[in-house]
Structure formats: structure tokens, C-alpha cells
Design a protein around this motif. Structure first.
Motif, PDB file in Angstrom:
ATOM      1  N   ASP A 122    -118.643 -62.230-182.570  1.00 19.64           N
ATOM      2  CA  ASP A 122    -118.425 -63.625-182.966  1.00 19.64           C
ATOM      3  C   ASP A 122    -117.191 -63.716-183.850  1.00 19.64           C
ATOM      4  OD1 ASP A 122    -118.554 -66.255-183.706  1.00 19.64           O
ATOM      5  OD2 ASP A 122    -120.364 -66.046-184.938  1.00 19.64           O
ATOM      6  N   ARG A 123    -116.072 -64.110-183.260  1.00 22.11           N
ATOM      7  CA  ARG A 123    -114.822 -64.231-184.011  1.00 22.11           C
ATOM      8  C   ARG A 123    -114.685 -65.600-184.671  1.00 22.11           C
ATOM      9  NH1 ARG A 123    -110.636 -61.555-179.546  1.00 22.11           N
ATOM     10  NH2 ARG A 123    -111.805 -59.611-179.257  1.00 22.11           N
ATOM     11  N   LEU A 124    -115.677 -66.466-184.458  1.00 27.99           N
ATOM     12  CA  LEU A 124    -115.647 -67.799-185.057  1.00 27.99           C
ATOM     13  C   LEU A 124    -116.643 -67.946-186.200  1.00 27.99           C
ATOM     14  CD1 LEU A 124    -115.294 -70.355-182.104  1.00 27.99           C
ATOM     15  CD2 LEU A 124    -113.808 -70.151-184.085  1.00 27.99           C
ATOM     16  N   VAL A 150    -121.698 -60.645-175.232  1.00 25.18           N
ATOM     17  CA  VAL A 150    -121.269 -62.017-175.526  1.00 25.18           C
ATOM     18  C   VAL A 150    -120.074 -61.960-176.466  1.00 25.18           C
ATOM     19  CG1 VAL A 150    -121.915 -64.225-176.561  1.00 25.18           C
ATOM     20  CG2 VAL A 150    -123.602 -62.937-175.219  1.00 25.18           C
ATOM     21  N   LEU A 151    -119.036 -62.698-176.116  1.00 23.60           N
ATOM     22  CA  LEU A 151    -117.824 -62.770-176.923  1.00 23.60           C
ATOM     23  C   LEU A 151    -117.551 -64.231-177.268  1.00 23.60           C
ATOM     24  CD1 LEU A 151    -115.171 -61.562-178.109  1.00 23.60           C
ATOM     25  CD2 LEU A 151    -114.163 -61.864-175.822  1.00 23.60           C
ATOM     26  N   VAL A 152    -117.348 -64.516-178.563  1.00 22.10           N
ATOM     27  CA  VAL A 152    -117.063 -65.878-179.027  1.00 22.10           C
ATOM     28  C   VAL A 152    -115.694 -65.881-179.694  1.00 22.10           C
ATOM     29  CG1 VAL A 152    -117.794 -67.769-180.529  1.00 22.10           C
ATOM     30  CG2 VAL A 152    -119.512 -66.366-179.367  1.00 22.10           C
ATOM     31  N   VAL A 153    -114.806 -66.748-179.207  1.00 20.47           N
ATOM     32  CA  VAL A 153    -113.430 -66.786-179.727  1.00 20.47           C
ATOM     33  C   VAL A 153    -113.003 -68.234-179.938  1.00 20.47           C
ATOM     34  CG1 VAL A 153    -112.778 -64.651-178.545  1.00 20.47           C
ATOM     35  CG2 VAL A 153    -112.424 -66.848-177.405  1.00 20.47           C
ATOM     36  N   PRO A 154    -111.952 -68.453-180.744  1.00 16.77           N
ATOM     37  CA  PRO A 154    -111.394 -69.797-180.896  1.00 16.77           C
ATOM     38  C   PRO A 154    -110.488 -70.131-179.707  1.00 16.77           C
ATOM     39  CG  PRO A 154    -110.187 -68.267-182.259  1.00 16.77           C
ATOM     40  CD  PRO A 154    -111.337 -67.478-181.667  1.00 16.77           C
ATOM     41  N   ASN A 155    -110.305 -71.398-179.432  1.00 22.94           N
ATOM     42  CA  ASN A 155    -109.437 -71.811-178.323  1.00 22.94           C
ATOM     43  C   ASN A 155    -108.004 -71.319-178.509  1.00 22.94           C
ATOM     44  OD1 ASN A 155    -111.644 -73.107-177.326  1.00 22.94           O
ATOM     45  ND2 ASN A 155    -110.870 -75.200-177.571  1.00 22.94           N
ATOM     46  N   SER A 156    -107.591 -71.217-179.751  1.00 24.67           N
ATOM     47  CA  SER A 156    -106.211 -70.809-180.033  1.00 24.67           C
ATOM     48  C   SER A 156    -105.926 -69.393-179.546  1.00 24.67           C
ATOM     49  CB  SER A 156    -105.940 -70.899-181.536  1.00 24.67           C
ATOM     50  OG  SER A 156    -106.850 -70.077-182.268  1.00 24.67           O
ATOM     51  N   GLU A 157    -106.967 -68.618-179.316  1.00 28.73           N
ATOM     52  CA  GLU A 157    -106.763 -67.231-178.898  1.00 28.73           C
ATOM     53  C   GLU A 157    -106.311 -67.118-177.444  1.00 28.73           C
ATOM     54  OE1 GLU A 157    -109.434 -63.171-178.850  1.00 28.73           O
ATOM     55  OE2 GLU A 157    -109.392 -64.430-180.646  1.00 28.73           O
ATOM     56  N   TRP A 158    -106.510 -68.147-176.669  1.00 22.81           N
ATOM     57  CA  TRP A 158    -106.161 -68.041-175.249  1.00 22.81           C
ATOM     58  C   TRP A 158    -105.317 -69.201-174.714  1.00 22.81           C
ATOM     59  CZ3 TRP A 158    -107.871 -71.916-171.987  1.00 22.81           C
ATOM     60  CH2 TRP A 158    -108.909 -72.735-172.450  1.00 22.81           C
ATOM     61  N   ILE A 186    -120.171 -62.630-171.147  1.00 19.67           N
ATOM     62  CA  ILE A 186    -120.233 -64.081-171.309  1.00 19.67           C
ATOM     63  C   ILE A 186    -119.307 -64.443-172.472  1.00 19.67           C
ATOM     64  CG2 ILE A 186    -121.711 -66.060-171.822  1.00 19.67           C
ATOM     65  CD1 ILE A 186    -124.068 -64.352-170.743  1.00 19.67           C
ATOM     66  N   VAL A 187    -118.283 -65.224-172.181  1.00 21.74           N
ATOM     67  CA  VAL A 187    -117.269 -65.582-173.181  1.00 21.74           C
ATOM     68  C   VAL A 187    -117.403 -67.062-173.525  1.00 21.74           C
ATOM     69  CG1 VAL A 187    -114.832 -65.479-173.788  1.00 21.74           C
ATOM     70  CG2 VAL A 187    -115.762 -63.875-172.103  1.00 21.74           C
ATOM     71  N   TYR A 188    -117.426 -67.349-174.813  1.00 26.73           N
ATOM     72  CA  TYR A 188    -117.528 -68.742-175.291  1.00 26.73           C
ATOM     73  C   TYR A 188    -116.362 -69.019-176.230  1.00 26.73           C
ATOM     74  CZ  TYR A 188    -119.156 -72.894-177.795  1.00 26.73           C
ATOM     75  OH  TYR A 188    -119.245 -74.132-178.361  1.00 26.73           O
ATOM     76  N   GLY A 196    -113.344 -85.140-184.176  1.00 30.31           N
ATOM     77  CA  GLY A 196    -114.695 -84.603-184.227  1.00 30.31           C
ATOM     78  C   GLY A 196    -115.222 -84.078-182.890  1.00 30.31           C
ATOM     79  N   PHE A 197    -114.433 -84.219-181.828  1.00 27.82           N
ATOM     80  CA  PHE A 197    -114.871 -83.746-180.519  1.00 27.82           C
ATOM     81  C   PHE A 197    -114.826 -82.221-180.473  1.00 27.82           C
ATOM     82  CE2 PHE A 197    -113.807 -82.426-176.127  1.00 27.82           C
ATOM     83  CZ  PHE A 197    -114.934 -82.918-175.475  1.00 27.82           C
ATOM     84  N   ASN A 198    -115.927 -81.615-180.037  1.00 31.59           N
ATOM     85  CA  ASN A 198    -115.996 -80.154-179.915  1.00 31.59           C
ATOM     86  C   ASN A 198    -115.486 -79.763-178.526  1.00 31.59           C
ATOM     87  OD1 ASN A 198    -116.593 -77.438-179.782  1.00 31.59           O
ATOM     88  ND2 ASN A 198    -118.596 -77.645-180.753  1.00 31.59           N
ATOM     89  N   ASP A 199    -114.304 -79.231-178.481  1.00 33.77           N
ATOM     90  CA  ASP A 199    -113.671 -78.851-177.200  1.00 33.77           C
ATOM     91  C   ASP A 199    -114.063 -77.416-176.865  1.00 33.77           C
ATOM     92  OD1 ASP A 199    -112.054 -78.881-174.965  1.00 33.77           O
ATOM     93  OD2 ASP A 199    -110.248 -78.309-176.066  1.00 33.77           O
ATOM     94  N   TRP A 200    -115.253 -77.257-176.246  1.00 35.38           N
ATOM     95  CA  TRP A 200    -115.750 -75.911-175.978  1.00 35.38           C
ATOM     96  C   TRP A 200    -115.629 -75.536-174.505  1.00 35.38           C
ATOM     97  CZ3 TRP A 200    -119.614 -76.461-172.512  1.00 35.38           C
ATOM     98  CH2 TRP A 200    -120.485 -77.558-172.589  1.00 35.38           C
ATOM     99  N   TYR A 201    -115.599 -74.204-174.245  1.00 30.93           N
ATOM    100  CA  TYR A 201    -115.496 -73.631-172.906  1.00 30.93           C
ATOM    101  C   TYR A 201    -116.405 -72.396-172.851  1.00 30.93           C
ATOM    102  CZ  TYR A 201    -111.109 -76.308-172.844  1.00 30.93           C
ATOM    103  OH  TYR A 201    -110.176 -77.309-172.924  1.00 30.93           O
TER     104      TYR A 201
END
Length: 336
Positions: A122-124, A150-158, A186-188, A196-201
Motif C-alpha cells: 500500500d503506497r497510499l 495486491v498493489l495500491v499506488v497513486p495515479n501520479s505513479e503511472w 490486483i493493482v488499485y 472531491g471526486f475520487n478518480d480511482w482505477y
């Protein structure tokens, strides 16, 4: 090479896994009636009996191995032979092909010195209970041999280096597992916008050796469950959404898989085969009614055949075979 097991985003929805005859008395030939065991011919043949019938007031001779005055019966031996030659093989082939459409998954084989990479990274810092999620991952490994992480990263990483999230997930699989195809990653990823919108992938990547267990159909069930929970972030945390979806999937992973496409194609081919073969068999071997001109035929066992005209109607008949004229019914002269 690994491939996507499915994925989705908050703004773009989810996507699926990317994963596998009449015969007359004057004719010179013969014909079969009511099946291969019922034969009528204008010439003698082994097992035949001679009959005489009258047409246009003259006698005609025919040879048959059954009583042509009666309707033919089912040619049971011929029917059985046809079924053995044409219908039974279709069922045998169908049963054999059925084994290819229904497969029971086998746990992935690993060597004793194999050290599976199973982790929650969990990098977040948004995971609430990594240990519980990791327990689920280990349960799946123990049952299936699939090492899930499971890998969790910020959007800025990709976002600056990859055109879409699936390409990043693919590269992450390669970076972590190299050429090992027994993993499921599984990558999140997410980022909270100013409004306030959560831009998740999210995206899943699975090695090709997991395909017989984590099939397209099973992966899509997981995808639907996970995406639905991620849309309810007020109710589920990311680790809860992933963990609960994996728990729902786990009992299904080792159940037999049915290749519905192959099963449908097999059914279509066998159906077309039977559609053509069965009517032909029934038409060939089913009982046929006796022809009208044979209804009054008479067995003719005379070695010498003499023909005479009736003194009343002039019709020709076989002498010594009848007591009355077969044409007009008048009594024939004594000795006729």
C-alpha cells in the motif's frame, strides 16, 4: 505472458477479462423395399420366391424374399446396423468431446524450493486491515497454487508514463514476477480531485498458467463484485472490497469449468449430423406398404408355366394356378 483478468475505473465503468423405389414386373433390375432385407426383383435371386400378378389383363412375374401381398415389416437388423454405423459413433464422439468442454481444475504444481510472492503493498496508506486481506490471499494460494498479490499506488505513479492503467499493471506484473506465470496481481490506483471526486482505477493481471483455474467466466464474476463494492466506498474500504470479493470467488475457483462456446459448437455439429442422418435411416428402413398391383399376387411354384385366355373376358391367366379368372372372376374350365 500475463494478460488482463479485468478492470475498471470510477468514471469509465468496468471491463471483462481478455482471456479460450417402385419396381415393375417387366423391368430388368431389382429394388429393396422396406429395408435391405426386403428385396423385389424381376429375376430370381437366392432366397427369393416367384409371384405372379396381373396388369393390363396379362400376367407378370416378380421375385421376392418376403410376401409382397403384405406390408413390409421393419428391417430390424438393417436398422440396428445403421444405428451402429452412423448414430452410435456420433454419440461416442460427443462423449469424448464432452470431456474437453468440462475440465476440473488442478492445483498449480510448484517445486519445493518455490517461494511465492504474496503481498499487500500500500503506497497510499489507505488500507485498513492489510493482515486480514493477506490471509485471504494465502488461503487462495493454499487451495489453488495461484500466488495473489495486491498493489495500491497513486495515479501520479503511472499517468505521466502510460496511456492507460492496464499497461501499467502489465509492467508491474513483469517487474514483480518476471517470467513466472503462476501469479495474479490486483493493482488499485486513486487520486482525490479538488472537487472531491475520487478518480480511482483497478486492474487485474494473471499469468497464463492460472487460466485453467481463474477462467474468464470466474474472473468476470470477481470483476463485477469488486467494481460494485468499489462504487460503495462509503460502505467498503479498498481492502474490504478486494477481500470480500476474493472470498466470494474462492469456493468457485476449483469447481469444474464448462467451455460453453465449445459445448455450443459441438451441440450444433451433432444436431446438424442427426438432422440429416436420422431421417435417412428412418426413410430407408421403415415399413412400406405393399403396392396395389401386388395385393392380388399369387405364389407361382409351377415349374412349367402355361398361359391361356379366359373364354369369357379374353384376359390371359396362368393355367393350373387359378380356379376363377383373375380378371373377371368367371369359373375356369376344368383342368385350367
Amino acid at each position: 505472458m500475463p494478460h488482463s483478468s479485468g478492470g475498471g475505473s470510477h468514471s469509465g465503468g468496468s471491463h471483462s477479462s481478455s482471456g479460450s423405389s417402385h419396381h415393375s414386373g417387366s423391368s430388368g433390375g431389382g429394388s429393396s423395399r422396406g429395408g435391405s432385407n426386403h428385396k423385389v426383383s424381376s429375376t430370381p435371386f437366392t432366397g427369393s420366391k416367384r409371384y405372379v400378378y396381373y396388369h393390363d389383363r396379362v400376367p407378370s412375374f416378380v421375385y421376392s424374399n418376403y410376401d409382397i401381398r403384405k406390408d413390409a415389416k421393419w428391417d430390424i437388423p438393417g436398422l440396428i446396423l445403421a444405428i451402429v454405423l452412423f448414430v452410435l459413433p456420433a454419440f461416442v464422439v460427443g462423449i469424448i468431446l464432452l470431456k474437453f468442454t468440462i475440465k476440473t481444475p488442478q492445483k498449480l504444481k510448484v517445486s519445493r524450493d518455490y517461494n511465492p510472492k504474496i503481498f499487500v503493498e500500500d503506497r497510499l496508506g489507505i488500507m485498513e486491515d492489510e493482515d486480514e486481506l493477506e490471509d485471504v490471499l494465502w488461503d487462495i494460494y493454499e487451495e489453488t497454487g495461484i500466488a495473489t498479490s495486491v498493489l495500491v499506488v497513486p495515479n501520479s505513479e503511472w499517468k505521466d508514463d502510460y496511456s492507460d492503467f492496464s499497461k501499467y499493471a502489465y509492467q508491474a506484473y513483469i517487474d514483480y514476477f518476471k517470467h513466472n506465470e503462476k501469479h495474479w496481481l490486483i493493482v488499485y490506483s486513486e487520486e482525490i480531485k479538488e472537487n472531491g471526486f475520487n478518480d480511482w482505477y483497478w486492474e487485474g493481471m494473471q499469468g497464463y498458467e492460472t487460466d485453467d483455474i481463474l477462467t474468464e467466466e470466474k474472473a468476470n464474476k470477481f470483476n463485477e463484485a469488486l467494481h460494485k463494492r468499489l462504487l460503495q466506498r462509503d460502505k467498503y474500504s479498498v481492502d474490504e472490497a478486494i477481500g470480500l470479493s476474493l472470498k466470494e470467488l474462492q469456493p468457485k475457483l476449483m469447481k469444474p469449468n464448462v467451455d460453453k462456446k465449445l459445448l455450443g459448437a459441438m451441440g450444433l455439429v451433432l444436431g446438424i449430423w442427426m438432422l440429416f442422418v436420422v431421417p435417412i435411416i428412418i426413410t430407408t428402413f421403415k415399413p412400406k406398404k405393399s403396392m396395389a398391383i401386388y395385393k392380388n399376387a399369387v405364389p407361382c411354384n409351377l415349374e412349367i408355366v402355361m398361359q391361356e385366355p379366359c373364354q369369357f373376358c379374353g384376359g390371359i391367366y396362368i393355367s393350373g394356378l387359378h380356379k376363377t379368372c383373375p380378371h373377371c372372376g368367371a369359373a375356369l374350365k376344368t383342368g385350367a
